[in-house]
Design a protein around this motif. Structure first.
Motif, PDB file in Angstrom:
ATOM      1  N   MET A  33      -6.273  -0.753   0.184  1.00 55.81           N
ATOM      2  CA  MET A  33      -5.415  -2.112   0.776  1.00 55.81           C
ATOM      3  C   MET A  33      -6.526  -3.225   0.504  1.00 55.81           C
ATOM      4  O   MET A  33      -7.696  -3.031   0.812  1.00 55.81           O
ATOM      5  N   PHE A  64      -2.167  -3.626  -2.379  1.00 57.60           N
ATOM      6  CA  PHE A  64      -3.085  -2.724  -2.667  1.00 57.60           C
ATOM      7  C   PHE A  64      -3.581  -2.788  -4.338  1.00 57.60           C
ATOM      8  O   PHE A  64      -2.766  -3.249  -5.273  1.00 57.60           O
ATOM      9  N   ASP A  79      -7.558   0.371   5.804  1.00 59.02           N
ATOM     10  CA  ASP A  79      -7.134   1.791   5.062  1.00 59.02           C
ATOM     11  C   ASP A  79      -6.965   2.660   6.048  1.00 59.02           C
ATOM     12  O   ASP A  79      -5.792   3.498   5.860  1.00 59.02           O
ATOM     13  N   ARG A 126      -9.982  -6.750  -5.179  1.00 56.09           N
ATOM     14  CA  ARG A 126     -10.603  -5.880  -4.104  1.00 56.09           C
ATOM     15  C   ARG A 126     -12.061  -6.302  -3.831  1.00 56.09           C
ATOM     16  O   ARG A 126     -12.933  -6.722  -4.708  1.00 56.09           O
ATOM     17  N   GLY A 160      -5.027   2.339  -5.107  1.00 63.62           N
ATOM     18  CA  GLY A 160      -4.323   2.750  -3.582  1.00 63.62           C
ATOM     19  C   GLY A 160      -4.931   2.177  -2.310  1.00 63.62           C
ATOM     20  O   GLY A 160      -4.814   2.446  -1.153  1.00 63.62           O
TER      21      GLY A 160
END
Length: 320
Positions: free
Chosen positions: A98, A92, A5, A143, A96
């Motif tokens: 990564m 992403f 990021d 994530r 937002g």
């Protein structure tokens, strides 16, 4: 914020080929050139150690394609880098951040992404594609969970911020003035697309120097548009041909930029202000003629592209 990021926020990605995850996992990756016949993921690699040994092991990231993932899973973006042979695809999350980035040194830049869950097809500027399984552990859009104990190493955060200098993606304006300002400065975006002075933009593509299958696609997404508006990612524009419009409302111009593989054509009004500009991977355009409501642009390879100036996309009225 992960190291990926931090690099991305400053316009960078790792120079080395690999599949890099936000949680620090990484694997070697390569393809057999721009034909994209085989994508191979290899042994684990350590990005932090590699950057410690070579702090300049970075490449500028230029976004050319963007696609949303269904059910709020986030977005994919793709593009190229500082060297013309490389390409990348990144995932992403909805905030937002990564999740992962796949960087390939010999793939050429990726200009289209199509999602048909659970797969994504990523196509380069030679119209060759690779398909990624977004449910696999390597390319999942989930994530990774943040650490539950202790704070991230502050030296790690500082190291990531120090690599890129001034933040390239920060402060880029995406209102209708940015493309007109670039044009007045004699520059074009590195991104391929149709850019209008009212601030709207759409993807644009063609099959290389042959100028066949000219296509206008979806509106540029927010990540792509913000990157296109960044002055750091522009090229000098050289006008090589022009023609007056018969109704006296302006002119058509065409030419190339500092990358000989690209060309552009544009319309200006009677006062010389930009109305719209199209940037394509077609080699430089060296001729333009107006035939009634149509314009014909010819490149240095003899390829020709015809557009209808009465089409909404190419009119001189704002908001089309």
């Amino acid at each position: 914020m992960s190291l990926l990021d931090e690099l991305w926020a400053e316009g960078w990605m790792p120079y080395w080929e690999g599949l890099f995850h936000a949680d620090g996992r990484a694997r070697d990756a390569d393809v057999e050139g721009p034909g994209l016949e085989v994508l191979r993921l290899g042994e684990p690699i350590d990005l932090e150690s590699m950057l410690d040994e070579d702090p300049n092991g970075l490449s500028g990231a230029v976004v050319h394609a963007e696609a949303g993932l269904p059910d709020g899973r986030g977005r994919l973006v793709g593009g190229g880098g500082s060297h013309g042979s490389e390409g990348f695809v990144a995932c992403f999350d909805t905030e937002g951040a990564m999740v992962w980035l796949l960087h390939l040194g010999e793939s050429n830049e990726f200009v289209r992404i199509t999602v048909d869950w659970p797969t994504a097809t990523c196509t380069n500027n030679l119209d060759r594609s690779i398909t990624l399984d977004l449910t696999s552990p390597d390319h999942s859009s989930d994530r990774p969970a943040p650490p539950t104990t202790g704070d991230p190493d502050p030296a790690h955060r500082a190291r990531g911020r120090s690599r890129g200098g001034a933040g390239r993606r920060q402060g880029a304006t995406t209102d209708g003035t940015w493309i007109a300002e670039l044009w007045r400065d004699g520059r074009t975006p590195v991104h391929y697309g149709l850019f209008r002075a009212d601030g709207t933009a759409r993807r644009a593509d063609c099959d290389g120097p042959q100028l066949t299958r000219f296509r206008l696609g979806e509106p540029l997404g927010p990540i792509t548009l913000a990157a296109a508006a960044d002055p750091a990612w522009t090229r000098s524009a050289e006008i090589l041909a022009e023609a007056a419009l018969p109704d006296g409302t302006g002119r058509l111009v065409a030419g190339g930029d500092t990358d000989a593989s690209d060309g552009f054509f544009a319309r200006t009004d009677a006062a010389g202000r930009l109305v719209w500009l199209v940037h394509l991977p077609c080699t430089e355009l060296v001729g333009v003629t107006v035939e009634g409501p149509r314009a014909v642009f010819v490149n240095d390879r003899g390829g020709a592209l015809t557009i209808d100036l009465t089409a909404p996309e190419f009119s001189d009225a704002p908001g089309n």
